[in-house]
Design a protein around this motif. Sequence first.
Motif, short mmCIF file in Angstrom:
data_model
loop_
_atom_site.label_atom_id
_atom_site.label_comp_id
_atom_site.label_asym_id
_atom_site.label_seq_id
_atom_site.Cartn_x
_atom_site.Cartn_y
_atom_site.Cartn_z
N PHE A 248 1.98 -1.55 -0.79
CA PHE A 248 0.68 -1.00 -1.19
C PHE A 248 0.51 -1.17 -2.70
O PHE A 248 1.46 -0.97 -3.47
N THR A 249 -0.71 -1.51 -3.09
CA THR A 249 -1.11 -1.46 -4.49
C THR A 249 -2.23 -0.43 -4.61
O THR A 249 -3.19 -0.47 -3.84
N PHE A 250 -2.10 0.48 -5.59
CA PHE A 250 -3.05 1.58 -5.77
C PHE A 250 -3.84 1.42 -7.06
O PHE A 250 -3.31 0.99 -8.09
N LYS A 251 -5.09 1.81 -6.99
CA LYS A 251 -5.92 1.95 -8.19
C LYS A 251 -6.70 3.24 -8.07
O LYS A 251 -7.49 3.42 -7.13
N ASP A 252 -6.44 4.16 -8.99
CA ASP A 252 -7.10 5.47 -8.99
C ASP A 252 -6.99 6.16 -7.62
O ASP A 252 -7.95 6.72 -7.10
N GLY A 253 -5.80 6.08 -7.04
CA GLY A 253 -5.51 6.78 -5.79
C GLY A 253 -5.75 5.99 -4.54
O GLY A 253 -5.19 6.30 -3.48
N ARG A 254 -6.58 4.98 -4.60
CA ARG A 254 -6.96 4.23 -3.40
C ARG A 254 -6.06 3.01 -3.19
O ARG A 254 -5.71 2.32 -4.15
N ILE A 255 -5.67 2.76 -1.96
CA ILE A 255 -4.93 1.56 -1.62
C ILE A 255 -5.90 0.38 -1.64
O ILE A 255 -6.79 0.28 -0.79
N GLY A 275 -10.62 8.79 4.15
CA GLY A 275 -9.39 9.27 3.51
C GLY A 275 -8.15 8.48 3.84
O GLY A 275 -7.08 8.75 3.28
N SER A 276 -8.27 7.48 4.70
CA SER A 276 -7.06 6.81 5.19
C SER A 276 -6.53 5.73 4.25
O SER A 276 -5.52 5.10 4.55
N ARG A 277 -7.17 5.53 3.10
CA ARG A 277 -6.62 4.66 2.06
C ARG A 277 -6.10 5.47 0.88
O ARG A 277 -5.81 4.90 -0.19
N TYR A 278 -5.95 6.78 1.07
CA TYR A 278 -5.42 7.64 0.03
C TYR A 278 -4.16 8.34 0.56
O TYR A 278 -3.87 8.33 1.75
N ILE A 279 -3.41 8.96 -0.36
CA ILE A 279 -2.13 9.55 -0.02
C ILE A 279 -2.24 11.08 0.03
O ILE A 279 -2.82 11.70 -0.87
N GLY A 280 -1.67 11.66 1.07
CA GLY A 280 -1.74 13.11 1.24
C GLY A 280 -0.45 13.85 0.93
O GLY A 280 -0.44 15.08 0.87
N GLU A 281 0.64 13.11 0.73
CA GLU A 281 1.93 13.79 0.53
C GLU A 281 2.91 12.89 -0.21
O GLU A 281 2.98 11.68 0.05
N LEU A 282 3.66 13.48 -1.11
CA LEU A 282 4.85 12.88 -1.70
C LEU A 282 6.03 13.73 -1.27
O LEU A 282 6.08 14.93 -1.56
N GLY A 283 6.99 13.13 -0.56
CA GLY A 283 8.16 13.88 -0.09
C GLY A 283 9.44 13.29 -0.66
O GLY A 283 9.53 12.10 -0.95
N ILE A 284 10.45 14.14 -0.80
CA ILE A 284 11.77 13.74 -1.29
C ILE A 284 12.79 14.11 -0.23
O ILE A 284 12.94 15.27 0.14
N GLY A 285 13.51 13.10 0.30
CA GLY A 285 14.48 13.31 1.36
C GLY A 285 15.80 13.85 0.84
O GLY A 285 16.32 13.36 -0.17
N LEU A 309 5.85 8.57 1.14
CA LEU A 309 4.44 8.86 0.94
C LEU A 309 3.78 8.94 2.30
O LEU A 309 4.11 8.17 3.20
N ALA A 310 2.85 9.87 2.45
CA ALA A 310 2.10 10.00 3.68
C ALA A 310 0.69 9.48 3.47
O ALA A 310 -0.07 10.03 2.66
N VAL A 311 0.36 8.40 4.17
CA VAL A 311 -1.00 7.88 4.16
C VAL A 311 -1.87 8.85 4.94
O VAL A 311 -1.55 9.23 6.07
N GLY A 312 -2.99 9.27 4.35
CA GLY A 312 -3.91 10.13 5.07
C GLY A 312 -3.92 11.55 4.57
O GLY A 312 -3.79 11.80 3.37
N THR A 313 -4.05 12.47 5.49
CA THR A 313 -4.33 13.86 5.13
C THR A 313 -3.14 14.54 4.48
O THR A 313 -1.98 14.20 4.74
N GLY A 314 -3.43 15.52 3.63
CA GLY A 314 -2.39 16.29 2.98
C GLY A 314 -1.80 17.31 3.91
O GLY A 314 -2.43 17.76 4.87
N ALA A 315 -0.55 17.68 3.63
CA ALA A 315 0.13 18.71 4.44
C ALA A 315 -0.53 20.07 4.25
O ALA A 315 -0.33 20.98 5.06
#
Length: 372
Positions: A248-255, A275-285, A309-315
């Motif tokens: 993915f390449t992002f510009k101002d949040g959008r893929i 909303g499906s070209r934006y990110i809803g979550e950053l997770g650390i395993g 990263l979760a594509v789509g809705t935020g948690a």
Amino acid sequence: MKDQRIQLLARNVVNYSLNLKKGEKLLIEIEGHENLLAKAIVEEAYHVGGIPFVVFLDQEILAIQLNNCSIEQIQSMAAYDTLRMKDMDAYLLIRAGQNVNELNEVHWEKMDLYWKNYYHEVHAHRWDRTNWCIMRYPNASAAQLANMSTDRFEEFYFNVCTLDYFKLSLEMQKLVDLMKATEKVRIVGPNCDLSLSIKNMPVSMDAGHQNLPDGEVYSIPKKHSINGFITFNSPVIFQGTTFENIKFTFKDGRIVEATANDTEKLIKILNTDEGSRYIGELGIGLNPYISHPMKDILFDEKIWGSIHLAVGTGAAQCDDANLSSIHWDIVHIQRPEYGGGQLWFDDVLVREDGYFVIDELKGLNPDIFISK
């Protein structure tokens, strides 16, 4: 003879993950036809005074339905199952199917109708009103995805699912506190240079409650803050299709650019809604026992030394969070055997090649955590 590991797991699920109380109703859904773990959980639910309900789901049949049904039927199915979900206090999904690709031949437009008009309609009530948990069953199919023998996978499975999650949560809280004080996150490595903001955004941990296995800390990136690029070095199955080498390449949040082994299908998913070209979550395993991809996101998003990263809705929904009908977690591992990488918080190096390097977080490194 009963497997004592299953009895222990059932006890942990009912008492810790779901925290089921006397008189509460528990809906247990099983994808597939394995019943050993479900039987143990039903027994444990009755033991604490709960009221369990059990439904078996068959994805082969679901695929036939989706390819032939109308939107009116999907909405009727949702209406019936929403009534049941609204009546529940707790929910458990056991994924025990034999083939994770059963829905691969369902036309993408029908899958989109299903996710929007059934899944999200029914499960909105589960997310808001119940204590819920999603888990995998250690069958031959799961072992095959993990490239393990069934016996070896069973041993691995019970290690990661009966981990002392309360002990892990004490260490995870230190990362939660640090991320709550963080404004800018940068993820750097081979084929990856990504920056985003989590300033004043929610930060949470999953420590054995909503997933088994578990072990992640996550935040909601500001919707328009992500810039840069990332290549995900872990395969992921979504809507019945296995995707690899997603970039993915992002510009101002959008893929704005996206490629993969199946770019055409990837683009269709990214075009699901606004909303499906934006990110809803950053997770650390953070699970110390999970080190390699298994093509099962319940495990893979908890790989130690990874981010996802979760594509789509935020948690969670709040100002600057993204909203979409999809939520798709994709994993990038930063340990040396996967190319290495760095995680920075406000220009401070926090983790390098998968290991936390600041003193307050070293207790999350697997060698230290397991040795304690």
